[in-house]
Scaffold this motif. Structure first.
Motif, PDB file in Angstrom:
ATOM      1  N   PRO A  51      26.133   5.530  11.095  1.00 34.30           N
ATOM      2  CA  PRO A  51      25.045   4.648  10.645  1.00 34.30           C
ATOM      3  C   PRO A  51      23.858   4.821  11.591  1.00 34.30           C
ATOM      4  N   ILE A  52      22.657   4.633  11.083  1.00 35.73           N
ATOM      5  CA  ILE A  52      21.449   4.794  11.883  1.00 35.73           C
ATOM      6  C   ILE A  52      20.761   3.445  12.020  1.00 35.73           C
ATOM      7  N   LEU A  53      20.450   3.088  13.256  1.00 36.48           N
ATOM      8  CA  LEU A  53      19.631   1.910  13.510  1.00 36.48           C
ATOM      9  C   LEU A  53      18.178   2.367  13.498  1.00 36.48           C
ATOM     10  N   MET A  61      15.245   7.407   5.961  1.00 35.57           N
ATOM     11  CA  MET A  61      15.339   8.413   7.001  1.00 35.57           C
ATOM     12  C   MET A  61      16.615   9.214   6.774  1.00 35.57           C
ATOM     13  N   SER A  62      16.482  10.433   6.348  1.00 39.18           N
ATOM     14  CA  SER A  62      17.622  11.322   6.137  1.00 39.18           C
ATOM     15  C   SER A  62      17.945  12.051   7.441  1.00 39.18           C
ATOM     16  N   THR A  63      19.234  12.178   7.738  1.00 37.18           N
ATOM     17  CA  THR A  63      19.621  12.850   8.986  1.00 37.18           C
ATOM     18  C   THR A  63      19.250  14.326   8.975  1.00 37.18           C
ATOM     19  N   ARG A  64      19.105  14.919   7.821  1.00 35.18           N
ATOM     20  CA  ARG A  64      18.788  16.353   7.742  1.00 35.18           C
ATOM     21  C   ARG A  64      17.346  16.657   8.125  1.00 35.18           C
ATOM     22  N   GLU A  65      16.449  15.698   7.952  1.00 37.46           N
ATOM     23  CA  GLU A  65      15.047  15.948   8.258  1.00 37.46           C
ATOM     24  C   GLU A  65      14.663  15.538   9.680  1.00 37.46           C
ATOM     25  N   LEU A  66      15.634  15.116  10.470  1.00 40.62           N
ATOM     26  CA  LEU A  66      15.360  14.654  11.827  1.00 40.62           C
ATOM     27  C   LEU A  66      15.898  15.627  12.867  1.00 40.62           C
ATOM     28  N   ARG A  67      15.239  15.661  14.011  1.00 36.09           N
ATOM     29  CA  ARG A  67      15.704  16.455  15.148  1.00 36.09           C
ATOM     30  C   ARG A  67      16.265  15.477  16.169  1.00 36.09           C
ATOM     31  N   TRP A  68      17.573  15.388  16.212  1.00 34.40           N
ATOM     32  CA  TRP A  68      18.252  14.449  17.089  1.00 34.40           C
ATOM     33  C   TRP A  68      18.338  15.013  18.500  1.00 34.40           C
ATOM     34  N   HIS A 116      12.807  10.824  16.062  1.00 33.43           N
ATOM     35  CA  HIS A 116      11.567  10.241  15.553  1.00 33.43           C
ATOM     36  C   HIS A 116      11.329  10.771  14.142  1.00 33.43           C
ATOM     37  N   SER A 117      11.041   9.877  13.208  1.00 30.48           N
ATOM     38  CA  SER A 117      10.799  10.293  11.828  1.00 30.48           C
ATOM     39  C   SER A 117       9.319  10.594  11.610  1.00 30.48           C
ATOM     40  N   ALA A 118       9.026  11.256  10.522  1.00 28.01           N
ATOM     41  CA  ALA A 118       7.639  11.569  10.167  1.00 28.01           C
ATOM     42  C   ALA A 118       6.845  10.293   9.901  1.00 28.01           C
ATOM     43  N   SER A 119       7.536   9.224   9.496  1.00 26.33           N
ATOM     44  CA  SER A 119       6.851   7.960   9.205  1.00 26.33           C
ATOM     45  C   SER A 119       6.604   7.123  10.459  1.00 26.33           C
ATOM     46  N   GLY A 120       7.110   7.595  11.619  1.00 25.38           N
ATOM     47  CA  GLY A 120       6.846   6.906  12.871  1.00 25.38           C
ATOM     48  C   GLY A 120       7.964   6.008  13.362  1.00 25.38           C
ATOM     49  N   THR A 121       9.033   5.862  12.598  1.00 23.81           N
ATOM     50  CA  THR A 121      10.139   5.037  13.069  1.00 23.81           C
ATOM     51  C   THR A 121      11.055   5.854  13.979  1.00 23.81           C
ATOM     52  N   ILE A 122      11.876   5.139  14.734  1.00 25.26           N
ATOM     53  CA  ILE A 122      12.819   5.772  15.655  1.00 25.26           C
ATOM     54  C   ILE A 122      14.222   5.445  15.178  1.00 25.26           C
ATOM     55  N   GLY A 123      15.036   6.481  15.031  1.00 25.22           N
ATOM     56  CA  GLY A 123      16.420   6.298  14.615  1.00 25.22           C
ATOM     57  C   GLY A 123      17.355   6.494  15.792  1.00 25.22           C
ATOM     58  N   VAL A 124      18.421   5.698  15.835  1.00 23.05           N
ATOM     59  CA  VAL A 124      19.430   5.802  16.885  1.00 23.05           C
ATOM     60  C   VAL A 124      20.791   5.860  16.211  1.00 23.05           C
ATOM     61  N   ARG A 125      21.644   6.790  16.651  1.00 23.63           N
ATOM     62  CA  ARG A 125      22.970   6.913  16.062  1.00 23.63           C
ATOM     63  C   ARG A 125      24.000   7.283  17.125  1.00 23.63           C
TER      64      ARG A 125
END
Length: 64
Positions: A43-45, A1-8, A25-34
């Motif tokens: 760092p991203i969880l 999950m690259s931070t550039r491809e995500l809308r935080w 939310h990533s295109a692969s369906g995971t959720i990132g938290v920072r």
């Protein structure tokens, strides 16, 4: 999950002094938290949808 491809987005519970979380939310369906203070250097969880649901339900139950 690259931070550039995500809308935080920041938590609606963000504090005025900048102690906030951002979620994406990533295109692969995971959720990132920072940490919003660190931005792209944070760092991203990574959570699966099932893990994210369990986490948010637990947090909500603690607020009661």
């Amino acid at each position: 999950m690259s931070t550039r491809e995500l809308r935080w987005r920041k938590s609606s519970y963000s504090e005025a002094d900048g102690n906030c979380l951002e979620v994406a939310h990533s295109a692969s369906g995971t959720i990132g938290v920072r940490d919003s203070k660190q931005g792209d250097a944070s760092p991203i969880l990574h959570f699966s949808p099932r893990e994210w649901f369990a986490f948010t339900q637990t947090v909500r139950s603690l607020k009661r």
